[in-house]
Every structure is written in C-alpha cells, then in structure tokens.
Design a protein around this motif. Structure first.
Motif, PDB file in Angstrom:
ATOM      1  N   ALA A 266       2.517   7.220  -6.990  1.00 40.41           N
ATOM      2  CA  ALA A 266       1.147   7.584  -7.390  1.00 40.41           C
ATOM      3  C   ALA A 266       0.835   7.104  -8.809  1.00 40.41           C
ATOM      4  CB  ALA A 266       0.934   9.091  -7.258  1.00 40.41           C
ATOM      5  N   LYS A 267       1.285   5.905  -9.144  1.00 44.33           N
ATOM      6  CA  LYS A 267       1.075   5.337 -10.484  1.00 44.33           C
ATOM      7  C   LYS A 267       0.320   4.013 -10.440  1.00 44.33           C
ATOM      8  CE  LYS A 267       3.829   8.366 -12.544  1.00 44.33           C
ATOM      9  NZ  LYS A 267       3.273   9.508 -13.199  1.00 44.33           N
ATOM     10  N   GLN A 268      -0.478   3.774  -9.392  1.00 42.01           N
ATOM     11  CA  GLN A 268      -1.118   2.481  -9.213  1.00 42.01           C
ATOM     12  C   GLN A 268      -2.449   2.345  -9.954  1.00 42.01           C
ATOM     13  OE1 GLN A 268      -0.960   4.897  -6.919  1.00 42.01           O
ATOM     14  NE2 GLN A 268      -2.580   4.768  -5.403  1.00 42.01           N
ATOM     15  N   GLY A 269      -2.849   3.306 -10.728  1.00 39.05           N
ATOM     16  CA  GLY A 269      -4.153   3.316 -11.387  1.00 39.05           C
ATOM     17  C   GLY A 269      -4.476   2.071 -12.185  1.00 39.05           C
ATOM     18  N   GLU A 270      -3.508   1.538 -12.909  1.00 36.55           N
ATOM     19  CA  GLU A 270      -3.758   0.350 -13.742  1.00 36.55           C
ATOM     20  C   GLU A 270      -3.995  -0.913 -12.918  1.00 36.55           C
ATOM     21  OE1 GLU A 270       0.805  -1.065 -14.678  1.00 36.55           O
ATOM     22  OE2 GLU A 270      -0.046   0.626 -15.790  1.00 36.55           O
ATOM     23  N   LEU A 271      -3.661  -0.875 -11.638  1.00 33.02           N
ATOM     24  CA  LEU A 271      -3.855  -2.033 -10.768  1.00 33.02           C
ATOM     25  C   LEU A 271      -5.141  -1.943  -9.948  1.00 33.02           C
ATOM     26  CD1 LEU A 271      -0.199  -2.385  -9.456  1.00 33.02           C
ATOM     27  CD2 LEU A 271      -1.349  -3.870 -11.092  1.00 33.02           C
ATOM     28  N   LEU A 272      -5.953  -0.918 -10.203  1.00 34.68           N
ATOM     29  CA  LEU A 272      -7.158  -0.688  -9.416  1.00 34.68           C
ATOM     30  C   LEU A 272      -8.422  -1.026 -10.192  1.00 34.68           C
ATOM     31  CD1 LEU A 272      -6.187   2.772  -7.862  1.00 34.68           C
ATOM     32  CD2 LEU A 272      -5.982   0.522  -6.802  1.00 34.68           C
ATOM     33  N   THR A 273      -9.484  -1.307  -9.461  1.00 32.91           N
ATOM     34  CA  THR A 273     -10.803  -1.540 -10.048  1.00 32.91           C
ATOM     35  C   THR A 273     -11.857  -1.075  -9.044  1.00 32.91           C
ATOM     36  OG1 THR A 273     -12.218  -3.147 -11.168  1.00 32.91           O
ATOM     37  CG2 THR A 273     -11.091  -3.913  -9.201  1.00 32.91           C
ATOM     38  N   GLY A 274     -13.078  -0.952  -9.505  1.00 32.04           N
ATOM     39  CA  GLY A 274     -14.195  -0.626  -8.623  1.00 32.04           C
ATOM     40  C   GLY A 274     -14.042   0.711  -7.933  1.00 32.04           C
ATOM     41  N   GLU A 275     -14.405   0.733  -6.659  1.00 27.39           N
ATOM     42  CA  GLU A 275     -14.385   1.962  -5.873  1.00 27.39           C
ATOM     43  C   GLU A 275     -12.975   2.542  -5.737  1.00 27.39           C
ATOM     44  OE1 GLU A 275     -16.197   5.079  -4.223  1.00 27.39           O
ATOM     45  OE2 GLU A 275     -17.256   3.349  -5.044  1.00 27.39           O
ATOM     46  N   ALA A 276     -11.981   1.702  -5.606  1.00 28.82           N
ATOM     47  CA  ALA A 276     -10.596   2.185  -5.492  1.00 28.82           C
ATOM     48  C   ALA A 276     -10.184   2.946  -6.748  1.00 28.82           C
ATOM     49  CB  ALA A 276      -9.646   1.015  -5.242  1.00 28.82           C
TER      50      ALA A 276
ATOM     51  N   ASN B 222      -3.029  -2.943   3.495  1.00 28.38           N
ATOM     52  CA  ASN B 222      -4.074  -3.975   3.505  1.00 28.38           C
ATOM     53  C   ASN B 222      -4.826  -3.804   2.196  1.00 28.38           C
ATOM     54  OD1 ASN B 222      -3.413  -4.750   6.105  1.00 28.38           O
ATOM     55  ND2 ASN B 222      -4.919  -3.413   7.047  1.00 28.38           N
ATOM     56  N   ALA B 223      -4.816  -4.826   1.355  1.00 29.46           N
ATOM     57  CA  ALA B 223      -5.455  -4.709   0.042  1.00 29.46           C
ATOM     58  C   ALA B 223      -6.409  -5.871  -0.201  1.00 29.46           C
ATOM     59  CB  ALA B 223      -4.390  -4.673  -1.054  1.00 29.46           C
ATOM     60  N   ASP B 224      -7.572  -5.531  -0.749  1.00 30.89           N
ATOM     61  CA  ASP B 224      -8.536  -6.533  -1.197  1.00 30.89           C
ATOM     62  C   ASP B 224      -8.432  -6.624  -2.708  1.00 30.89           C
ATOM     63  OD1 ASP B 224      -9.538  -6.908   1.391  1.00 30.89           O
ATOM     64  OD2 ASP B 224     -10.991  -5.287   1.157  1.00 30.89           O
TER      65      ASP B 224
ATOM     66  N   TYR C  72      -5.722 -10.045 -11.449  1.00 30.34           N
ATOM     67  CA  TYR C  72      -6.243  -9.495 -10.199  1.00 30.34           C
ATOM     68  C   TYR C  72      -5.978  -7.998 -10.139  1.00 30.34           C
ATOM     69  CZ  TYR C  72      -7.355 -13.978  -8.115  1.00 30.34           C
ATOM     70  OH  TYR C  72      -7.932 -15.183  -7.838  1.00 30.34           O
ATOM     71  N   LYS C  73      -6.959  -7.273  -9.580  1.00 30.82           N
ATOM     72  CA  LYS C  73      -6.822  -5.840  -9.366  1.00 30.82           C
ATOM     73  C   LYS C  73      -7.306  -5.511  -7.966  1.00 30.82           C
ATOM     74  CE  LYS C  73      -6.975  -4.412 -14.114  1.00 30.82           C
ATOM     75  NZ  LYS C  73      -7.030  -3.204 -14.887  1.00 30.82           N
ATOM     76  N   VAL C  74      -6.833  -4.394  -7.434  1.00 29.67           N
ATOM     77  CA  VAL C  74      -7.187  -3.973  -6.081  1.00 29.67           C
ATOM     78  C   VAL C  74      -8.559  -3.302  -6.114  1.00 29.67           C
ATOM     79  CG1 VAL C  74      -6.565  -2.474  -4.159  1.00 29.67           C
ATOM     80  CG2 VAL C  74      -4.792  -3.713  -5.386  1.00 29.67           C
ATOM     81  N   ASN C  75      -9.457  -3.819  -5.293  1.00 32.74           N
ATOM     82  CA  ASN C  75     -10.811  -3.277  -5.195  1.00 32.74           C
ATOM     83  C   ASN C  75     -10.909  -2.269  -4.038  1.00 32.74           C
ATOM     84  OD1 ASN C  75     -13.532  -3.245  -6.068  1.00 32.74           O
ATOM     85  ND2 ASN C  75     -14.087  -4.496  -4.307  1.00 32.74           N
TER      86      ASN C  75
END
Length: 179
Positions: A68-78, A149-151, A159-162
């Motif tokens: 549960a540490k993926q926050g820095e890899l996320l952007t947008g709605e995710a 499945n990641a966009d 790159y970050k996960v949207n």
C-alpha cells in the motif's frame, strides 16, 4: 583534325561532368533516404526505451502496491482514489508485515500513444499465514496470484499510473479451505 580532337575531348569532358553530376545527385538522394531511415530508427529506439522504463516501473508498482505504498507512482483519478482511501483507513499498514515476497511472473508493457502506455502483469504475493499458530494443519505460507492492468501517463519526464485494476487470480487457501 585538331578541331575534331578538341571537340571530341570537350564531348568526353561534358559526358564525364554529366555522369559525375548524376552520381552526386544519386548520392544526395540516398543520403536523404538514409537520414529518414535513421530518424525512424531513432524514434523507434526511443519508444523501446520508454517501454523498458514502463516495464521496470510496473515491477516497482507491483512491489509498492503490495505494501500500500504506490502513491508516488499515481496521478489523476488513481491518485485521488488512493489519497481518499488512505484518509479513510486508519489501519493502512495492517497486514503488510505478513508479506514475505512479491514476484512478477509475466509483465507486458506497450506504448499506446505519444504520452500514454499500458502494462499488464501476473504476479504472486507470498504471505506468512497467521492462522498456522492457531491451526497446526494450515500451511505456513499463503500464495496469492493477482493480475494487474495499468494505464500509464507521462507526467513531466516520468510515467505514472492514471488508472489500474488489480484482480485476484488464484489463492492457495482456497484448496485448504475446501478440504
């Protein structure tokens, strides 16, 4: 006779000049063609490098999301959903101490457009089984397989996960519980 030799020599010089000009033109055309091919190959190589980066980031994402540490890899709605879930959950790290291993079995990444990409993964997470202290017949470890499945979207120069979905594929406890 002298005049014929001179005009014959002039004719040969003109012919050689025309042939050299044609050769230079052909060489110039080939050079332009080679430059176009080189540019296409450079673009292709840059895209392959980006796919490699997305592949590596997918591996990092699998590891971090298991804790549960993926926050820095996320952007947008995710990122919004992640932040909202962390704000609601006062026990956010509960259970992460049980994770023994995260291993990607299959990872596939592909560019979908200029600044977007997709990645798919099948991975396993091995958990220490807390039930083995209570029930001596339960296995010591629990192996769970997931799909991802990641966009991905390019933000600044990374790159970050949207958007992403993680789904349960198989759980080793299913067989134990059915017995």
């Amino acid at each position: 006779m002298q005049k014929n030799k001179l005009s014959g020599t002039n004719f040969l010089l003109c012919l050689v000049s025309v042939l050299l000009a044609l050769g230079l033109f052909n060489s110039y055309s080939n050079n332009k063609e080679l430059k176009k091919k080189l540019h296409k190959e450079k673009v292709k190589l840059a895209q392959e490098k980006e796919v490699s980066v997305i592949y590596d980031l997918t591996q990092v994402f699998l590891e971090k999301s298991s804790f549960a540490k993926q926050g820095e890899l996320l952007t947008g709605e995710a990122k919004k959903q992640y932040d909202a879930a962390r704000d609601e959950d006062v026990h956010e790290d509960e259970g992460t101490e049980l994770v023994e291993e995260v291993k990607a079995d299959h990872v596939f990444a592909v560019k979908t457009s200029g600044n977007k990409a997709k990645s798919y993964a099948i991975y396993k997470v091995v958990y220490k089984n807390g039930n083995s202290l209570v029930d001596k017949n339960s296995p010591d470890s629990r192996i769970v397989y997931f799909t991802l499945n990641a966009d991905w979207k390019k933000v600044k120069d990374t790159y970050k996960v949207n958007h992403y979905e993680i789904n349960l594929l198989k759980d080793s406890m299913d067989q134990y519980l059915s017995e």
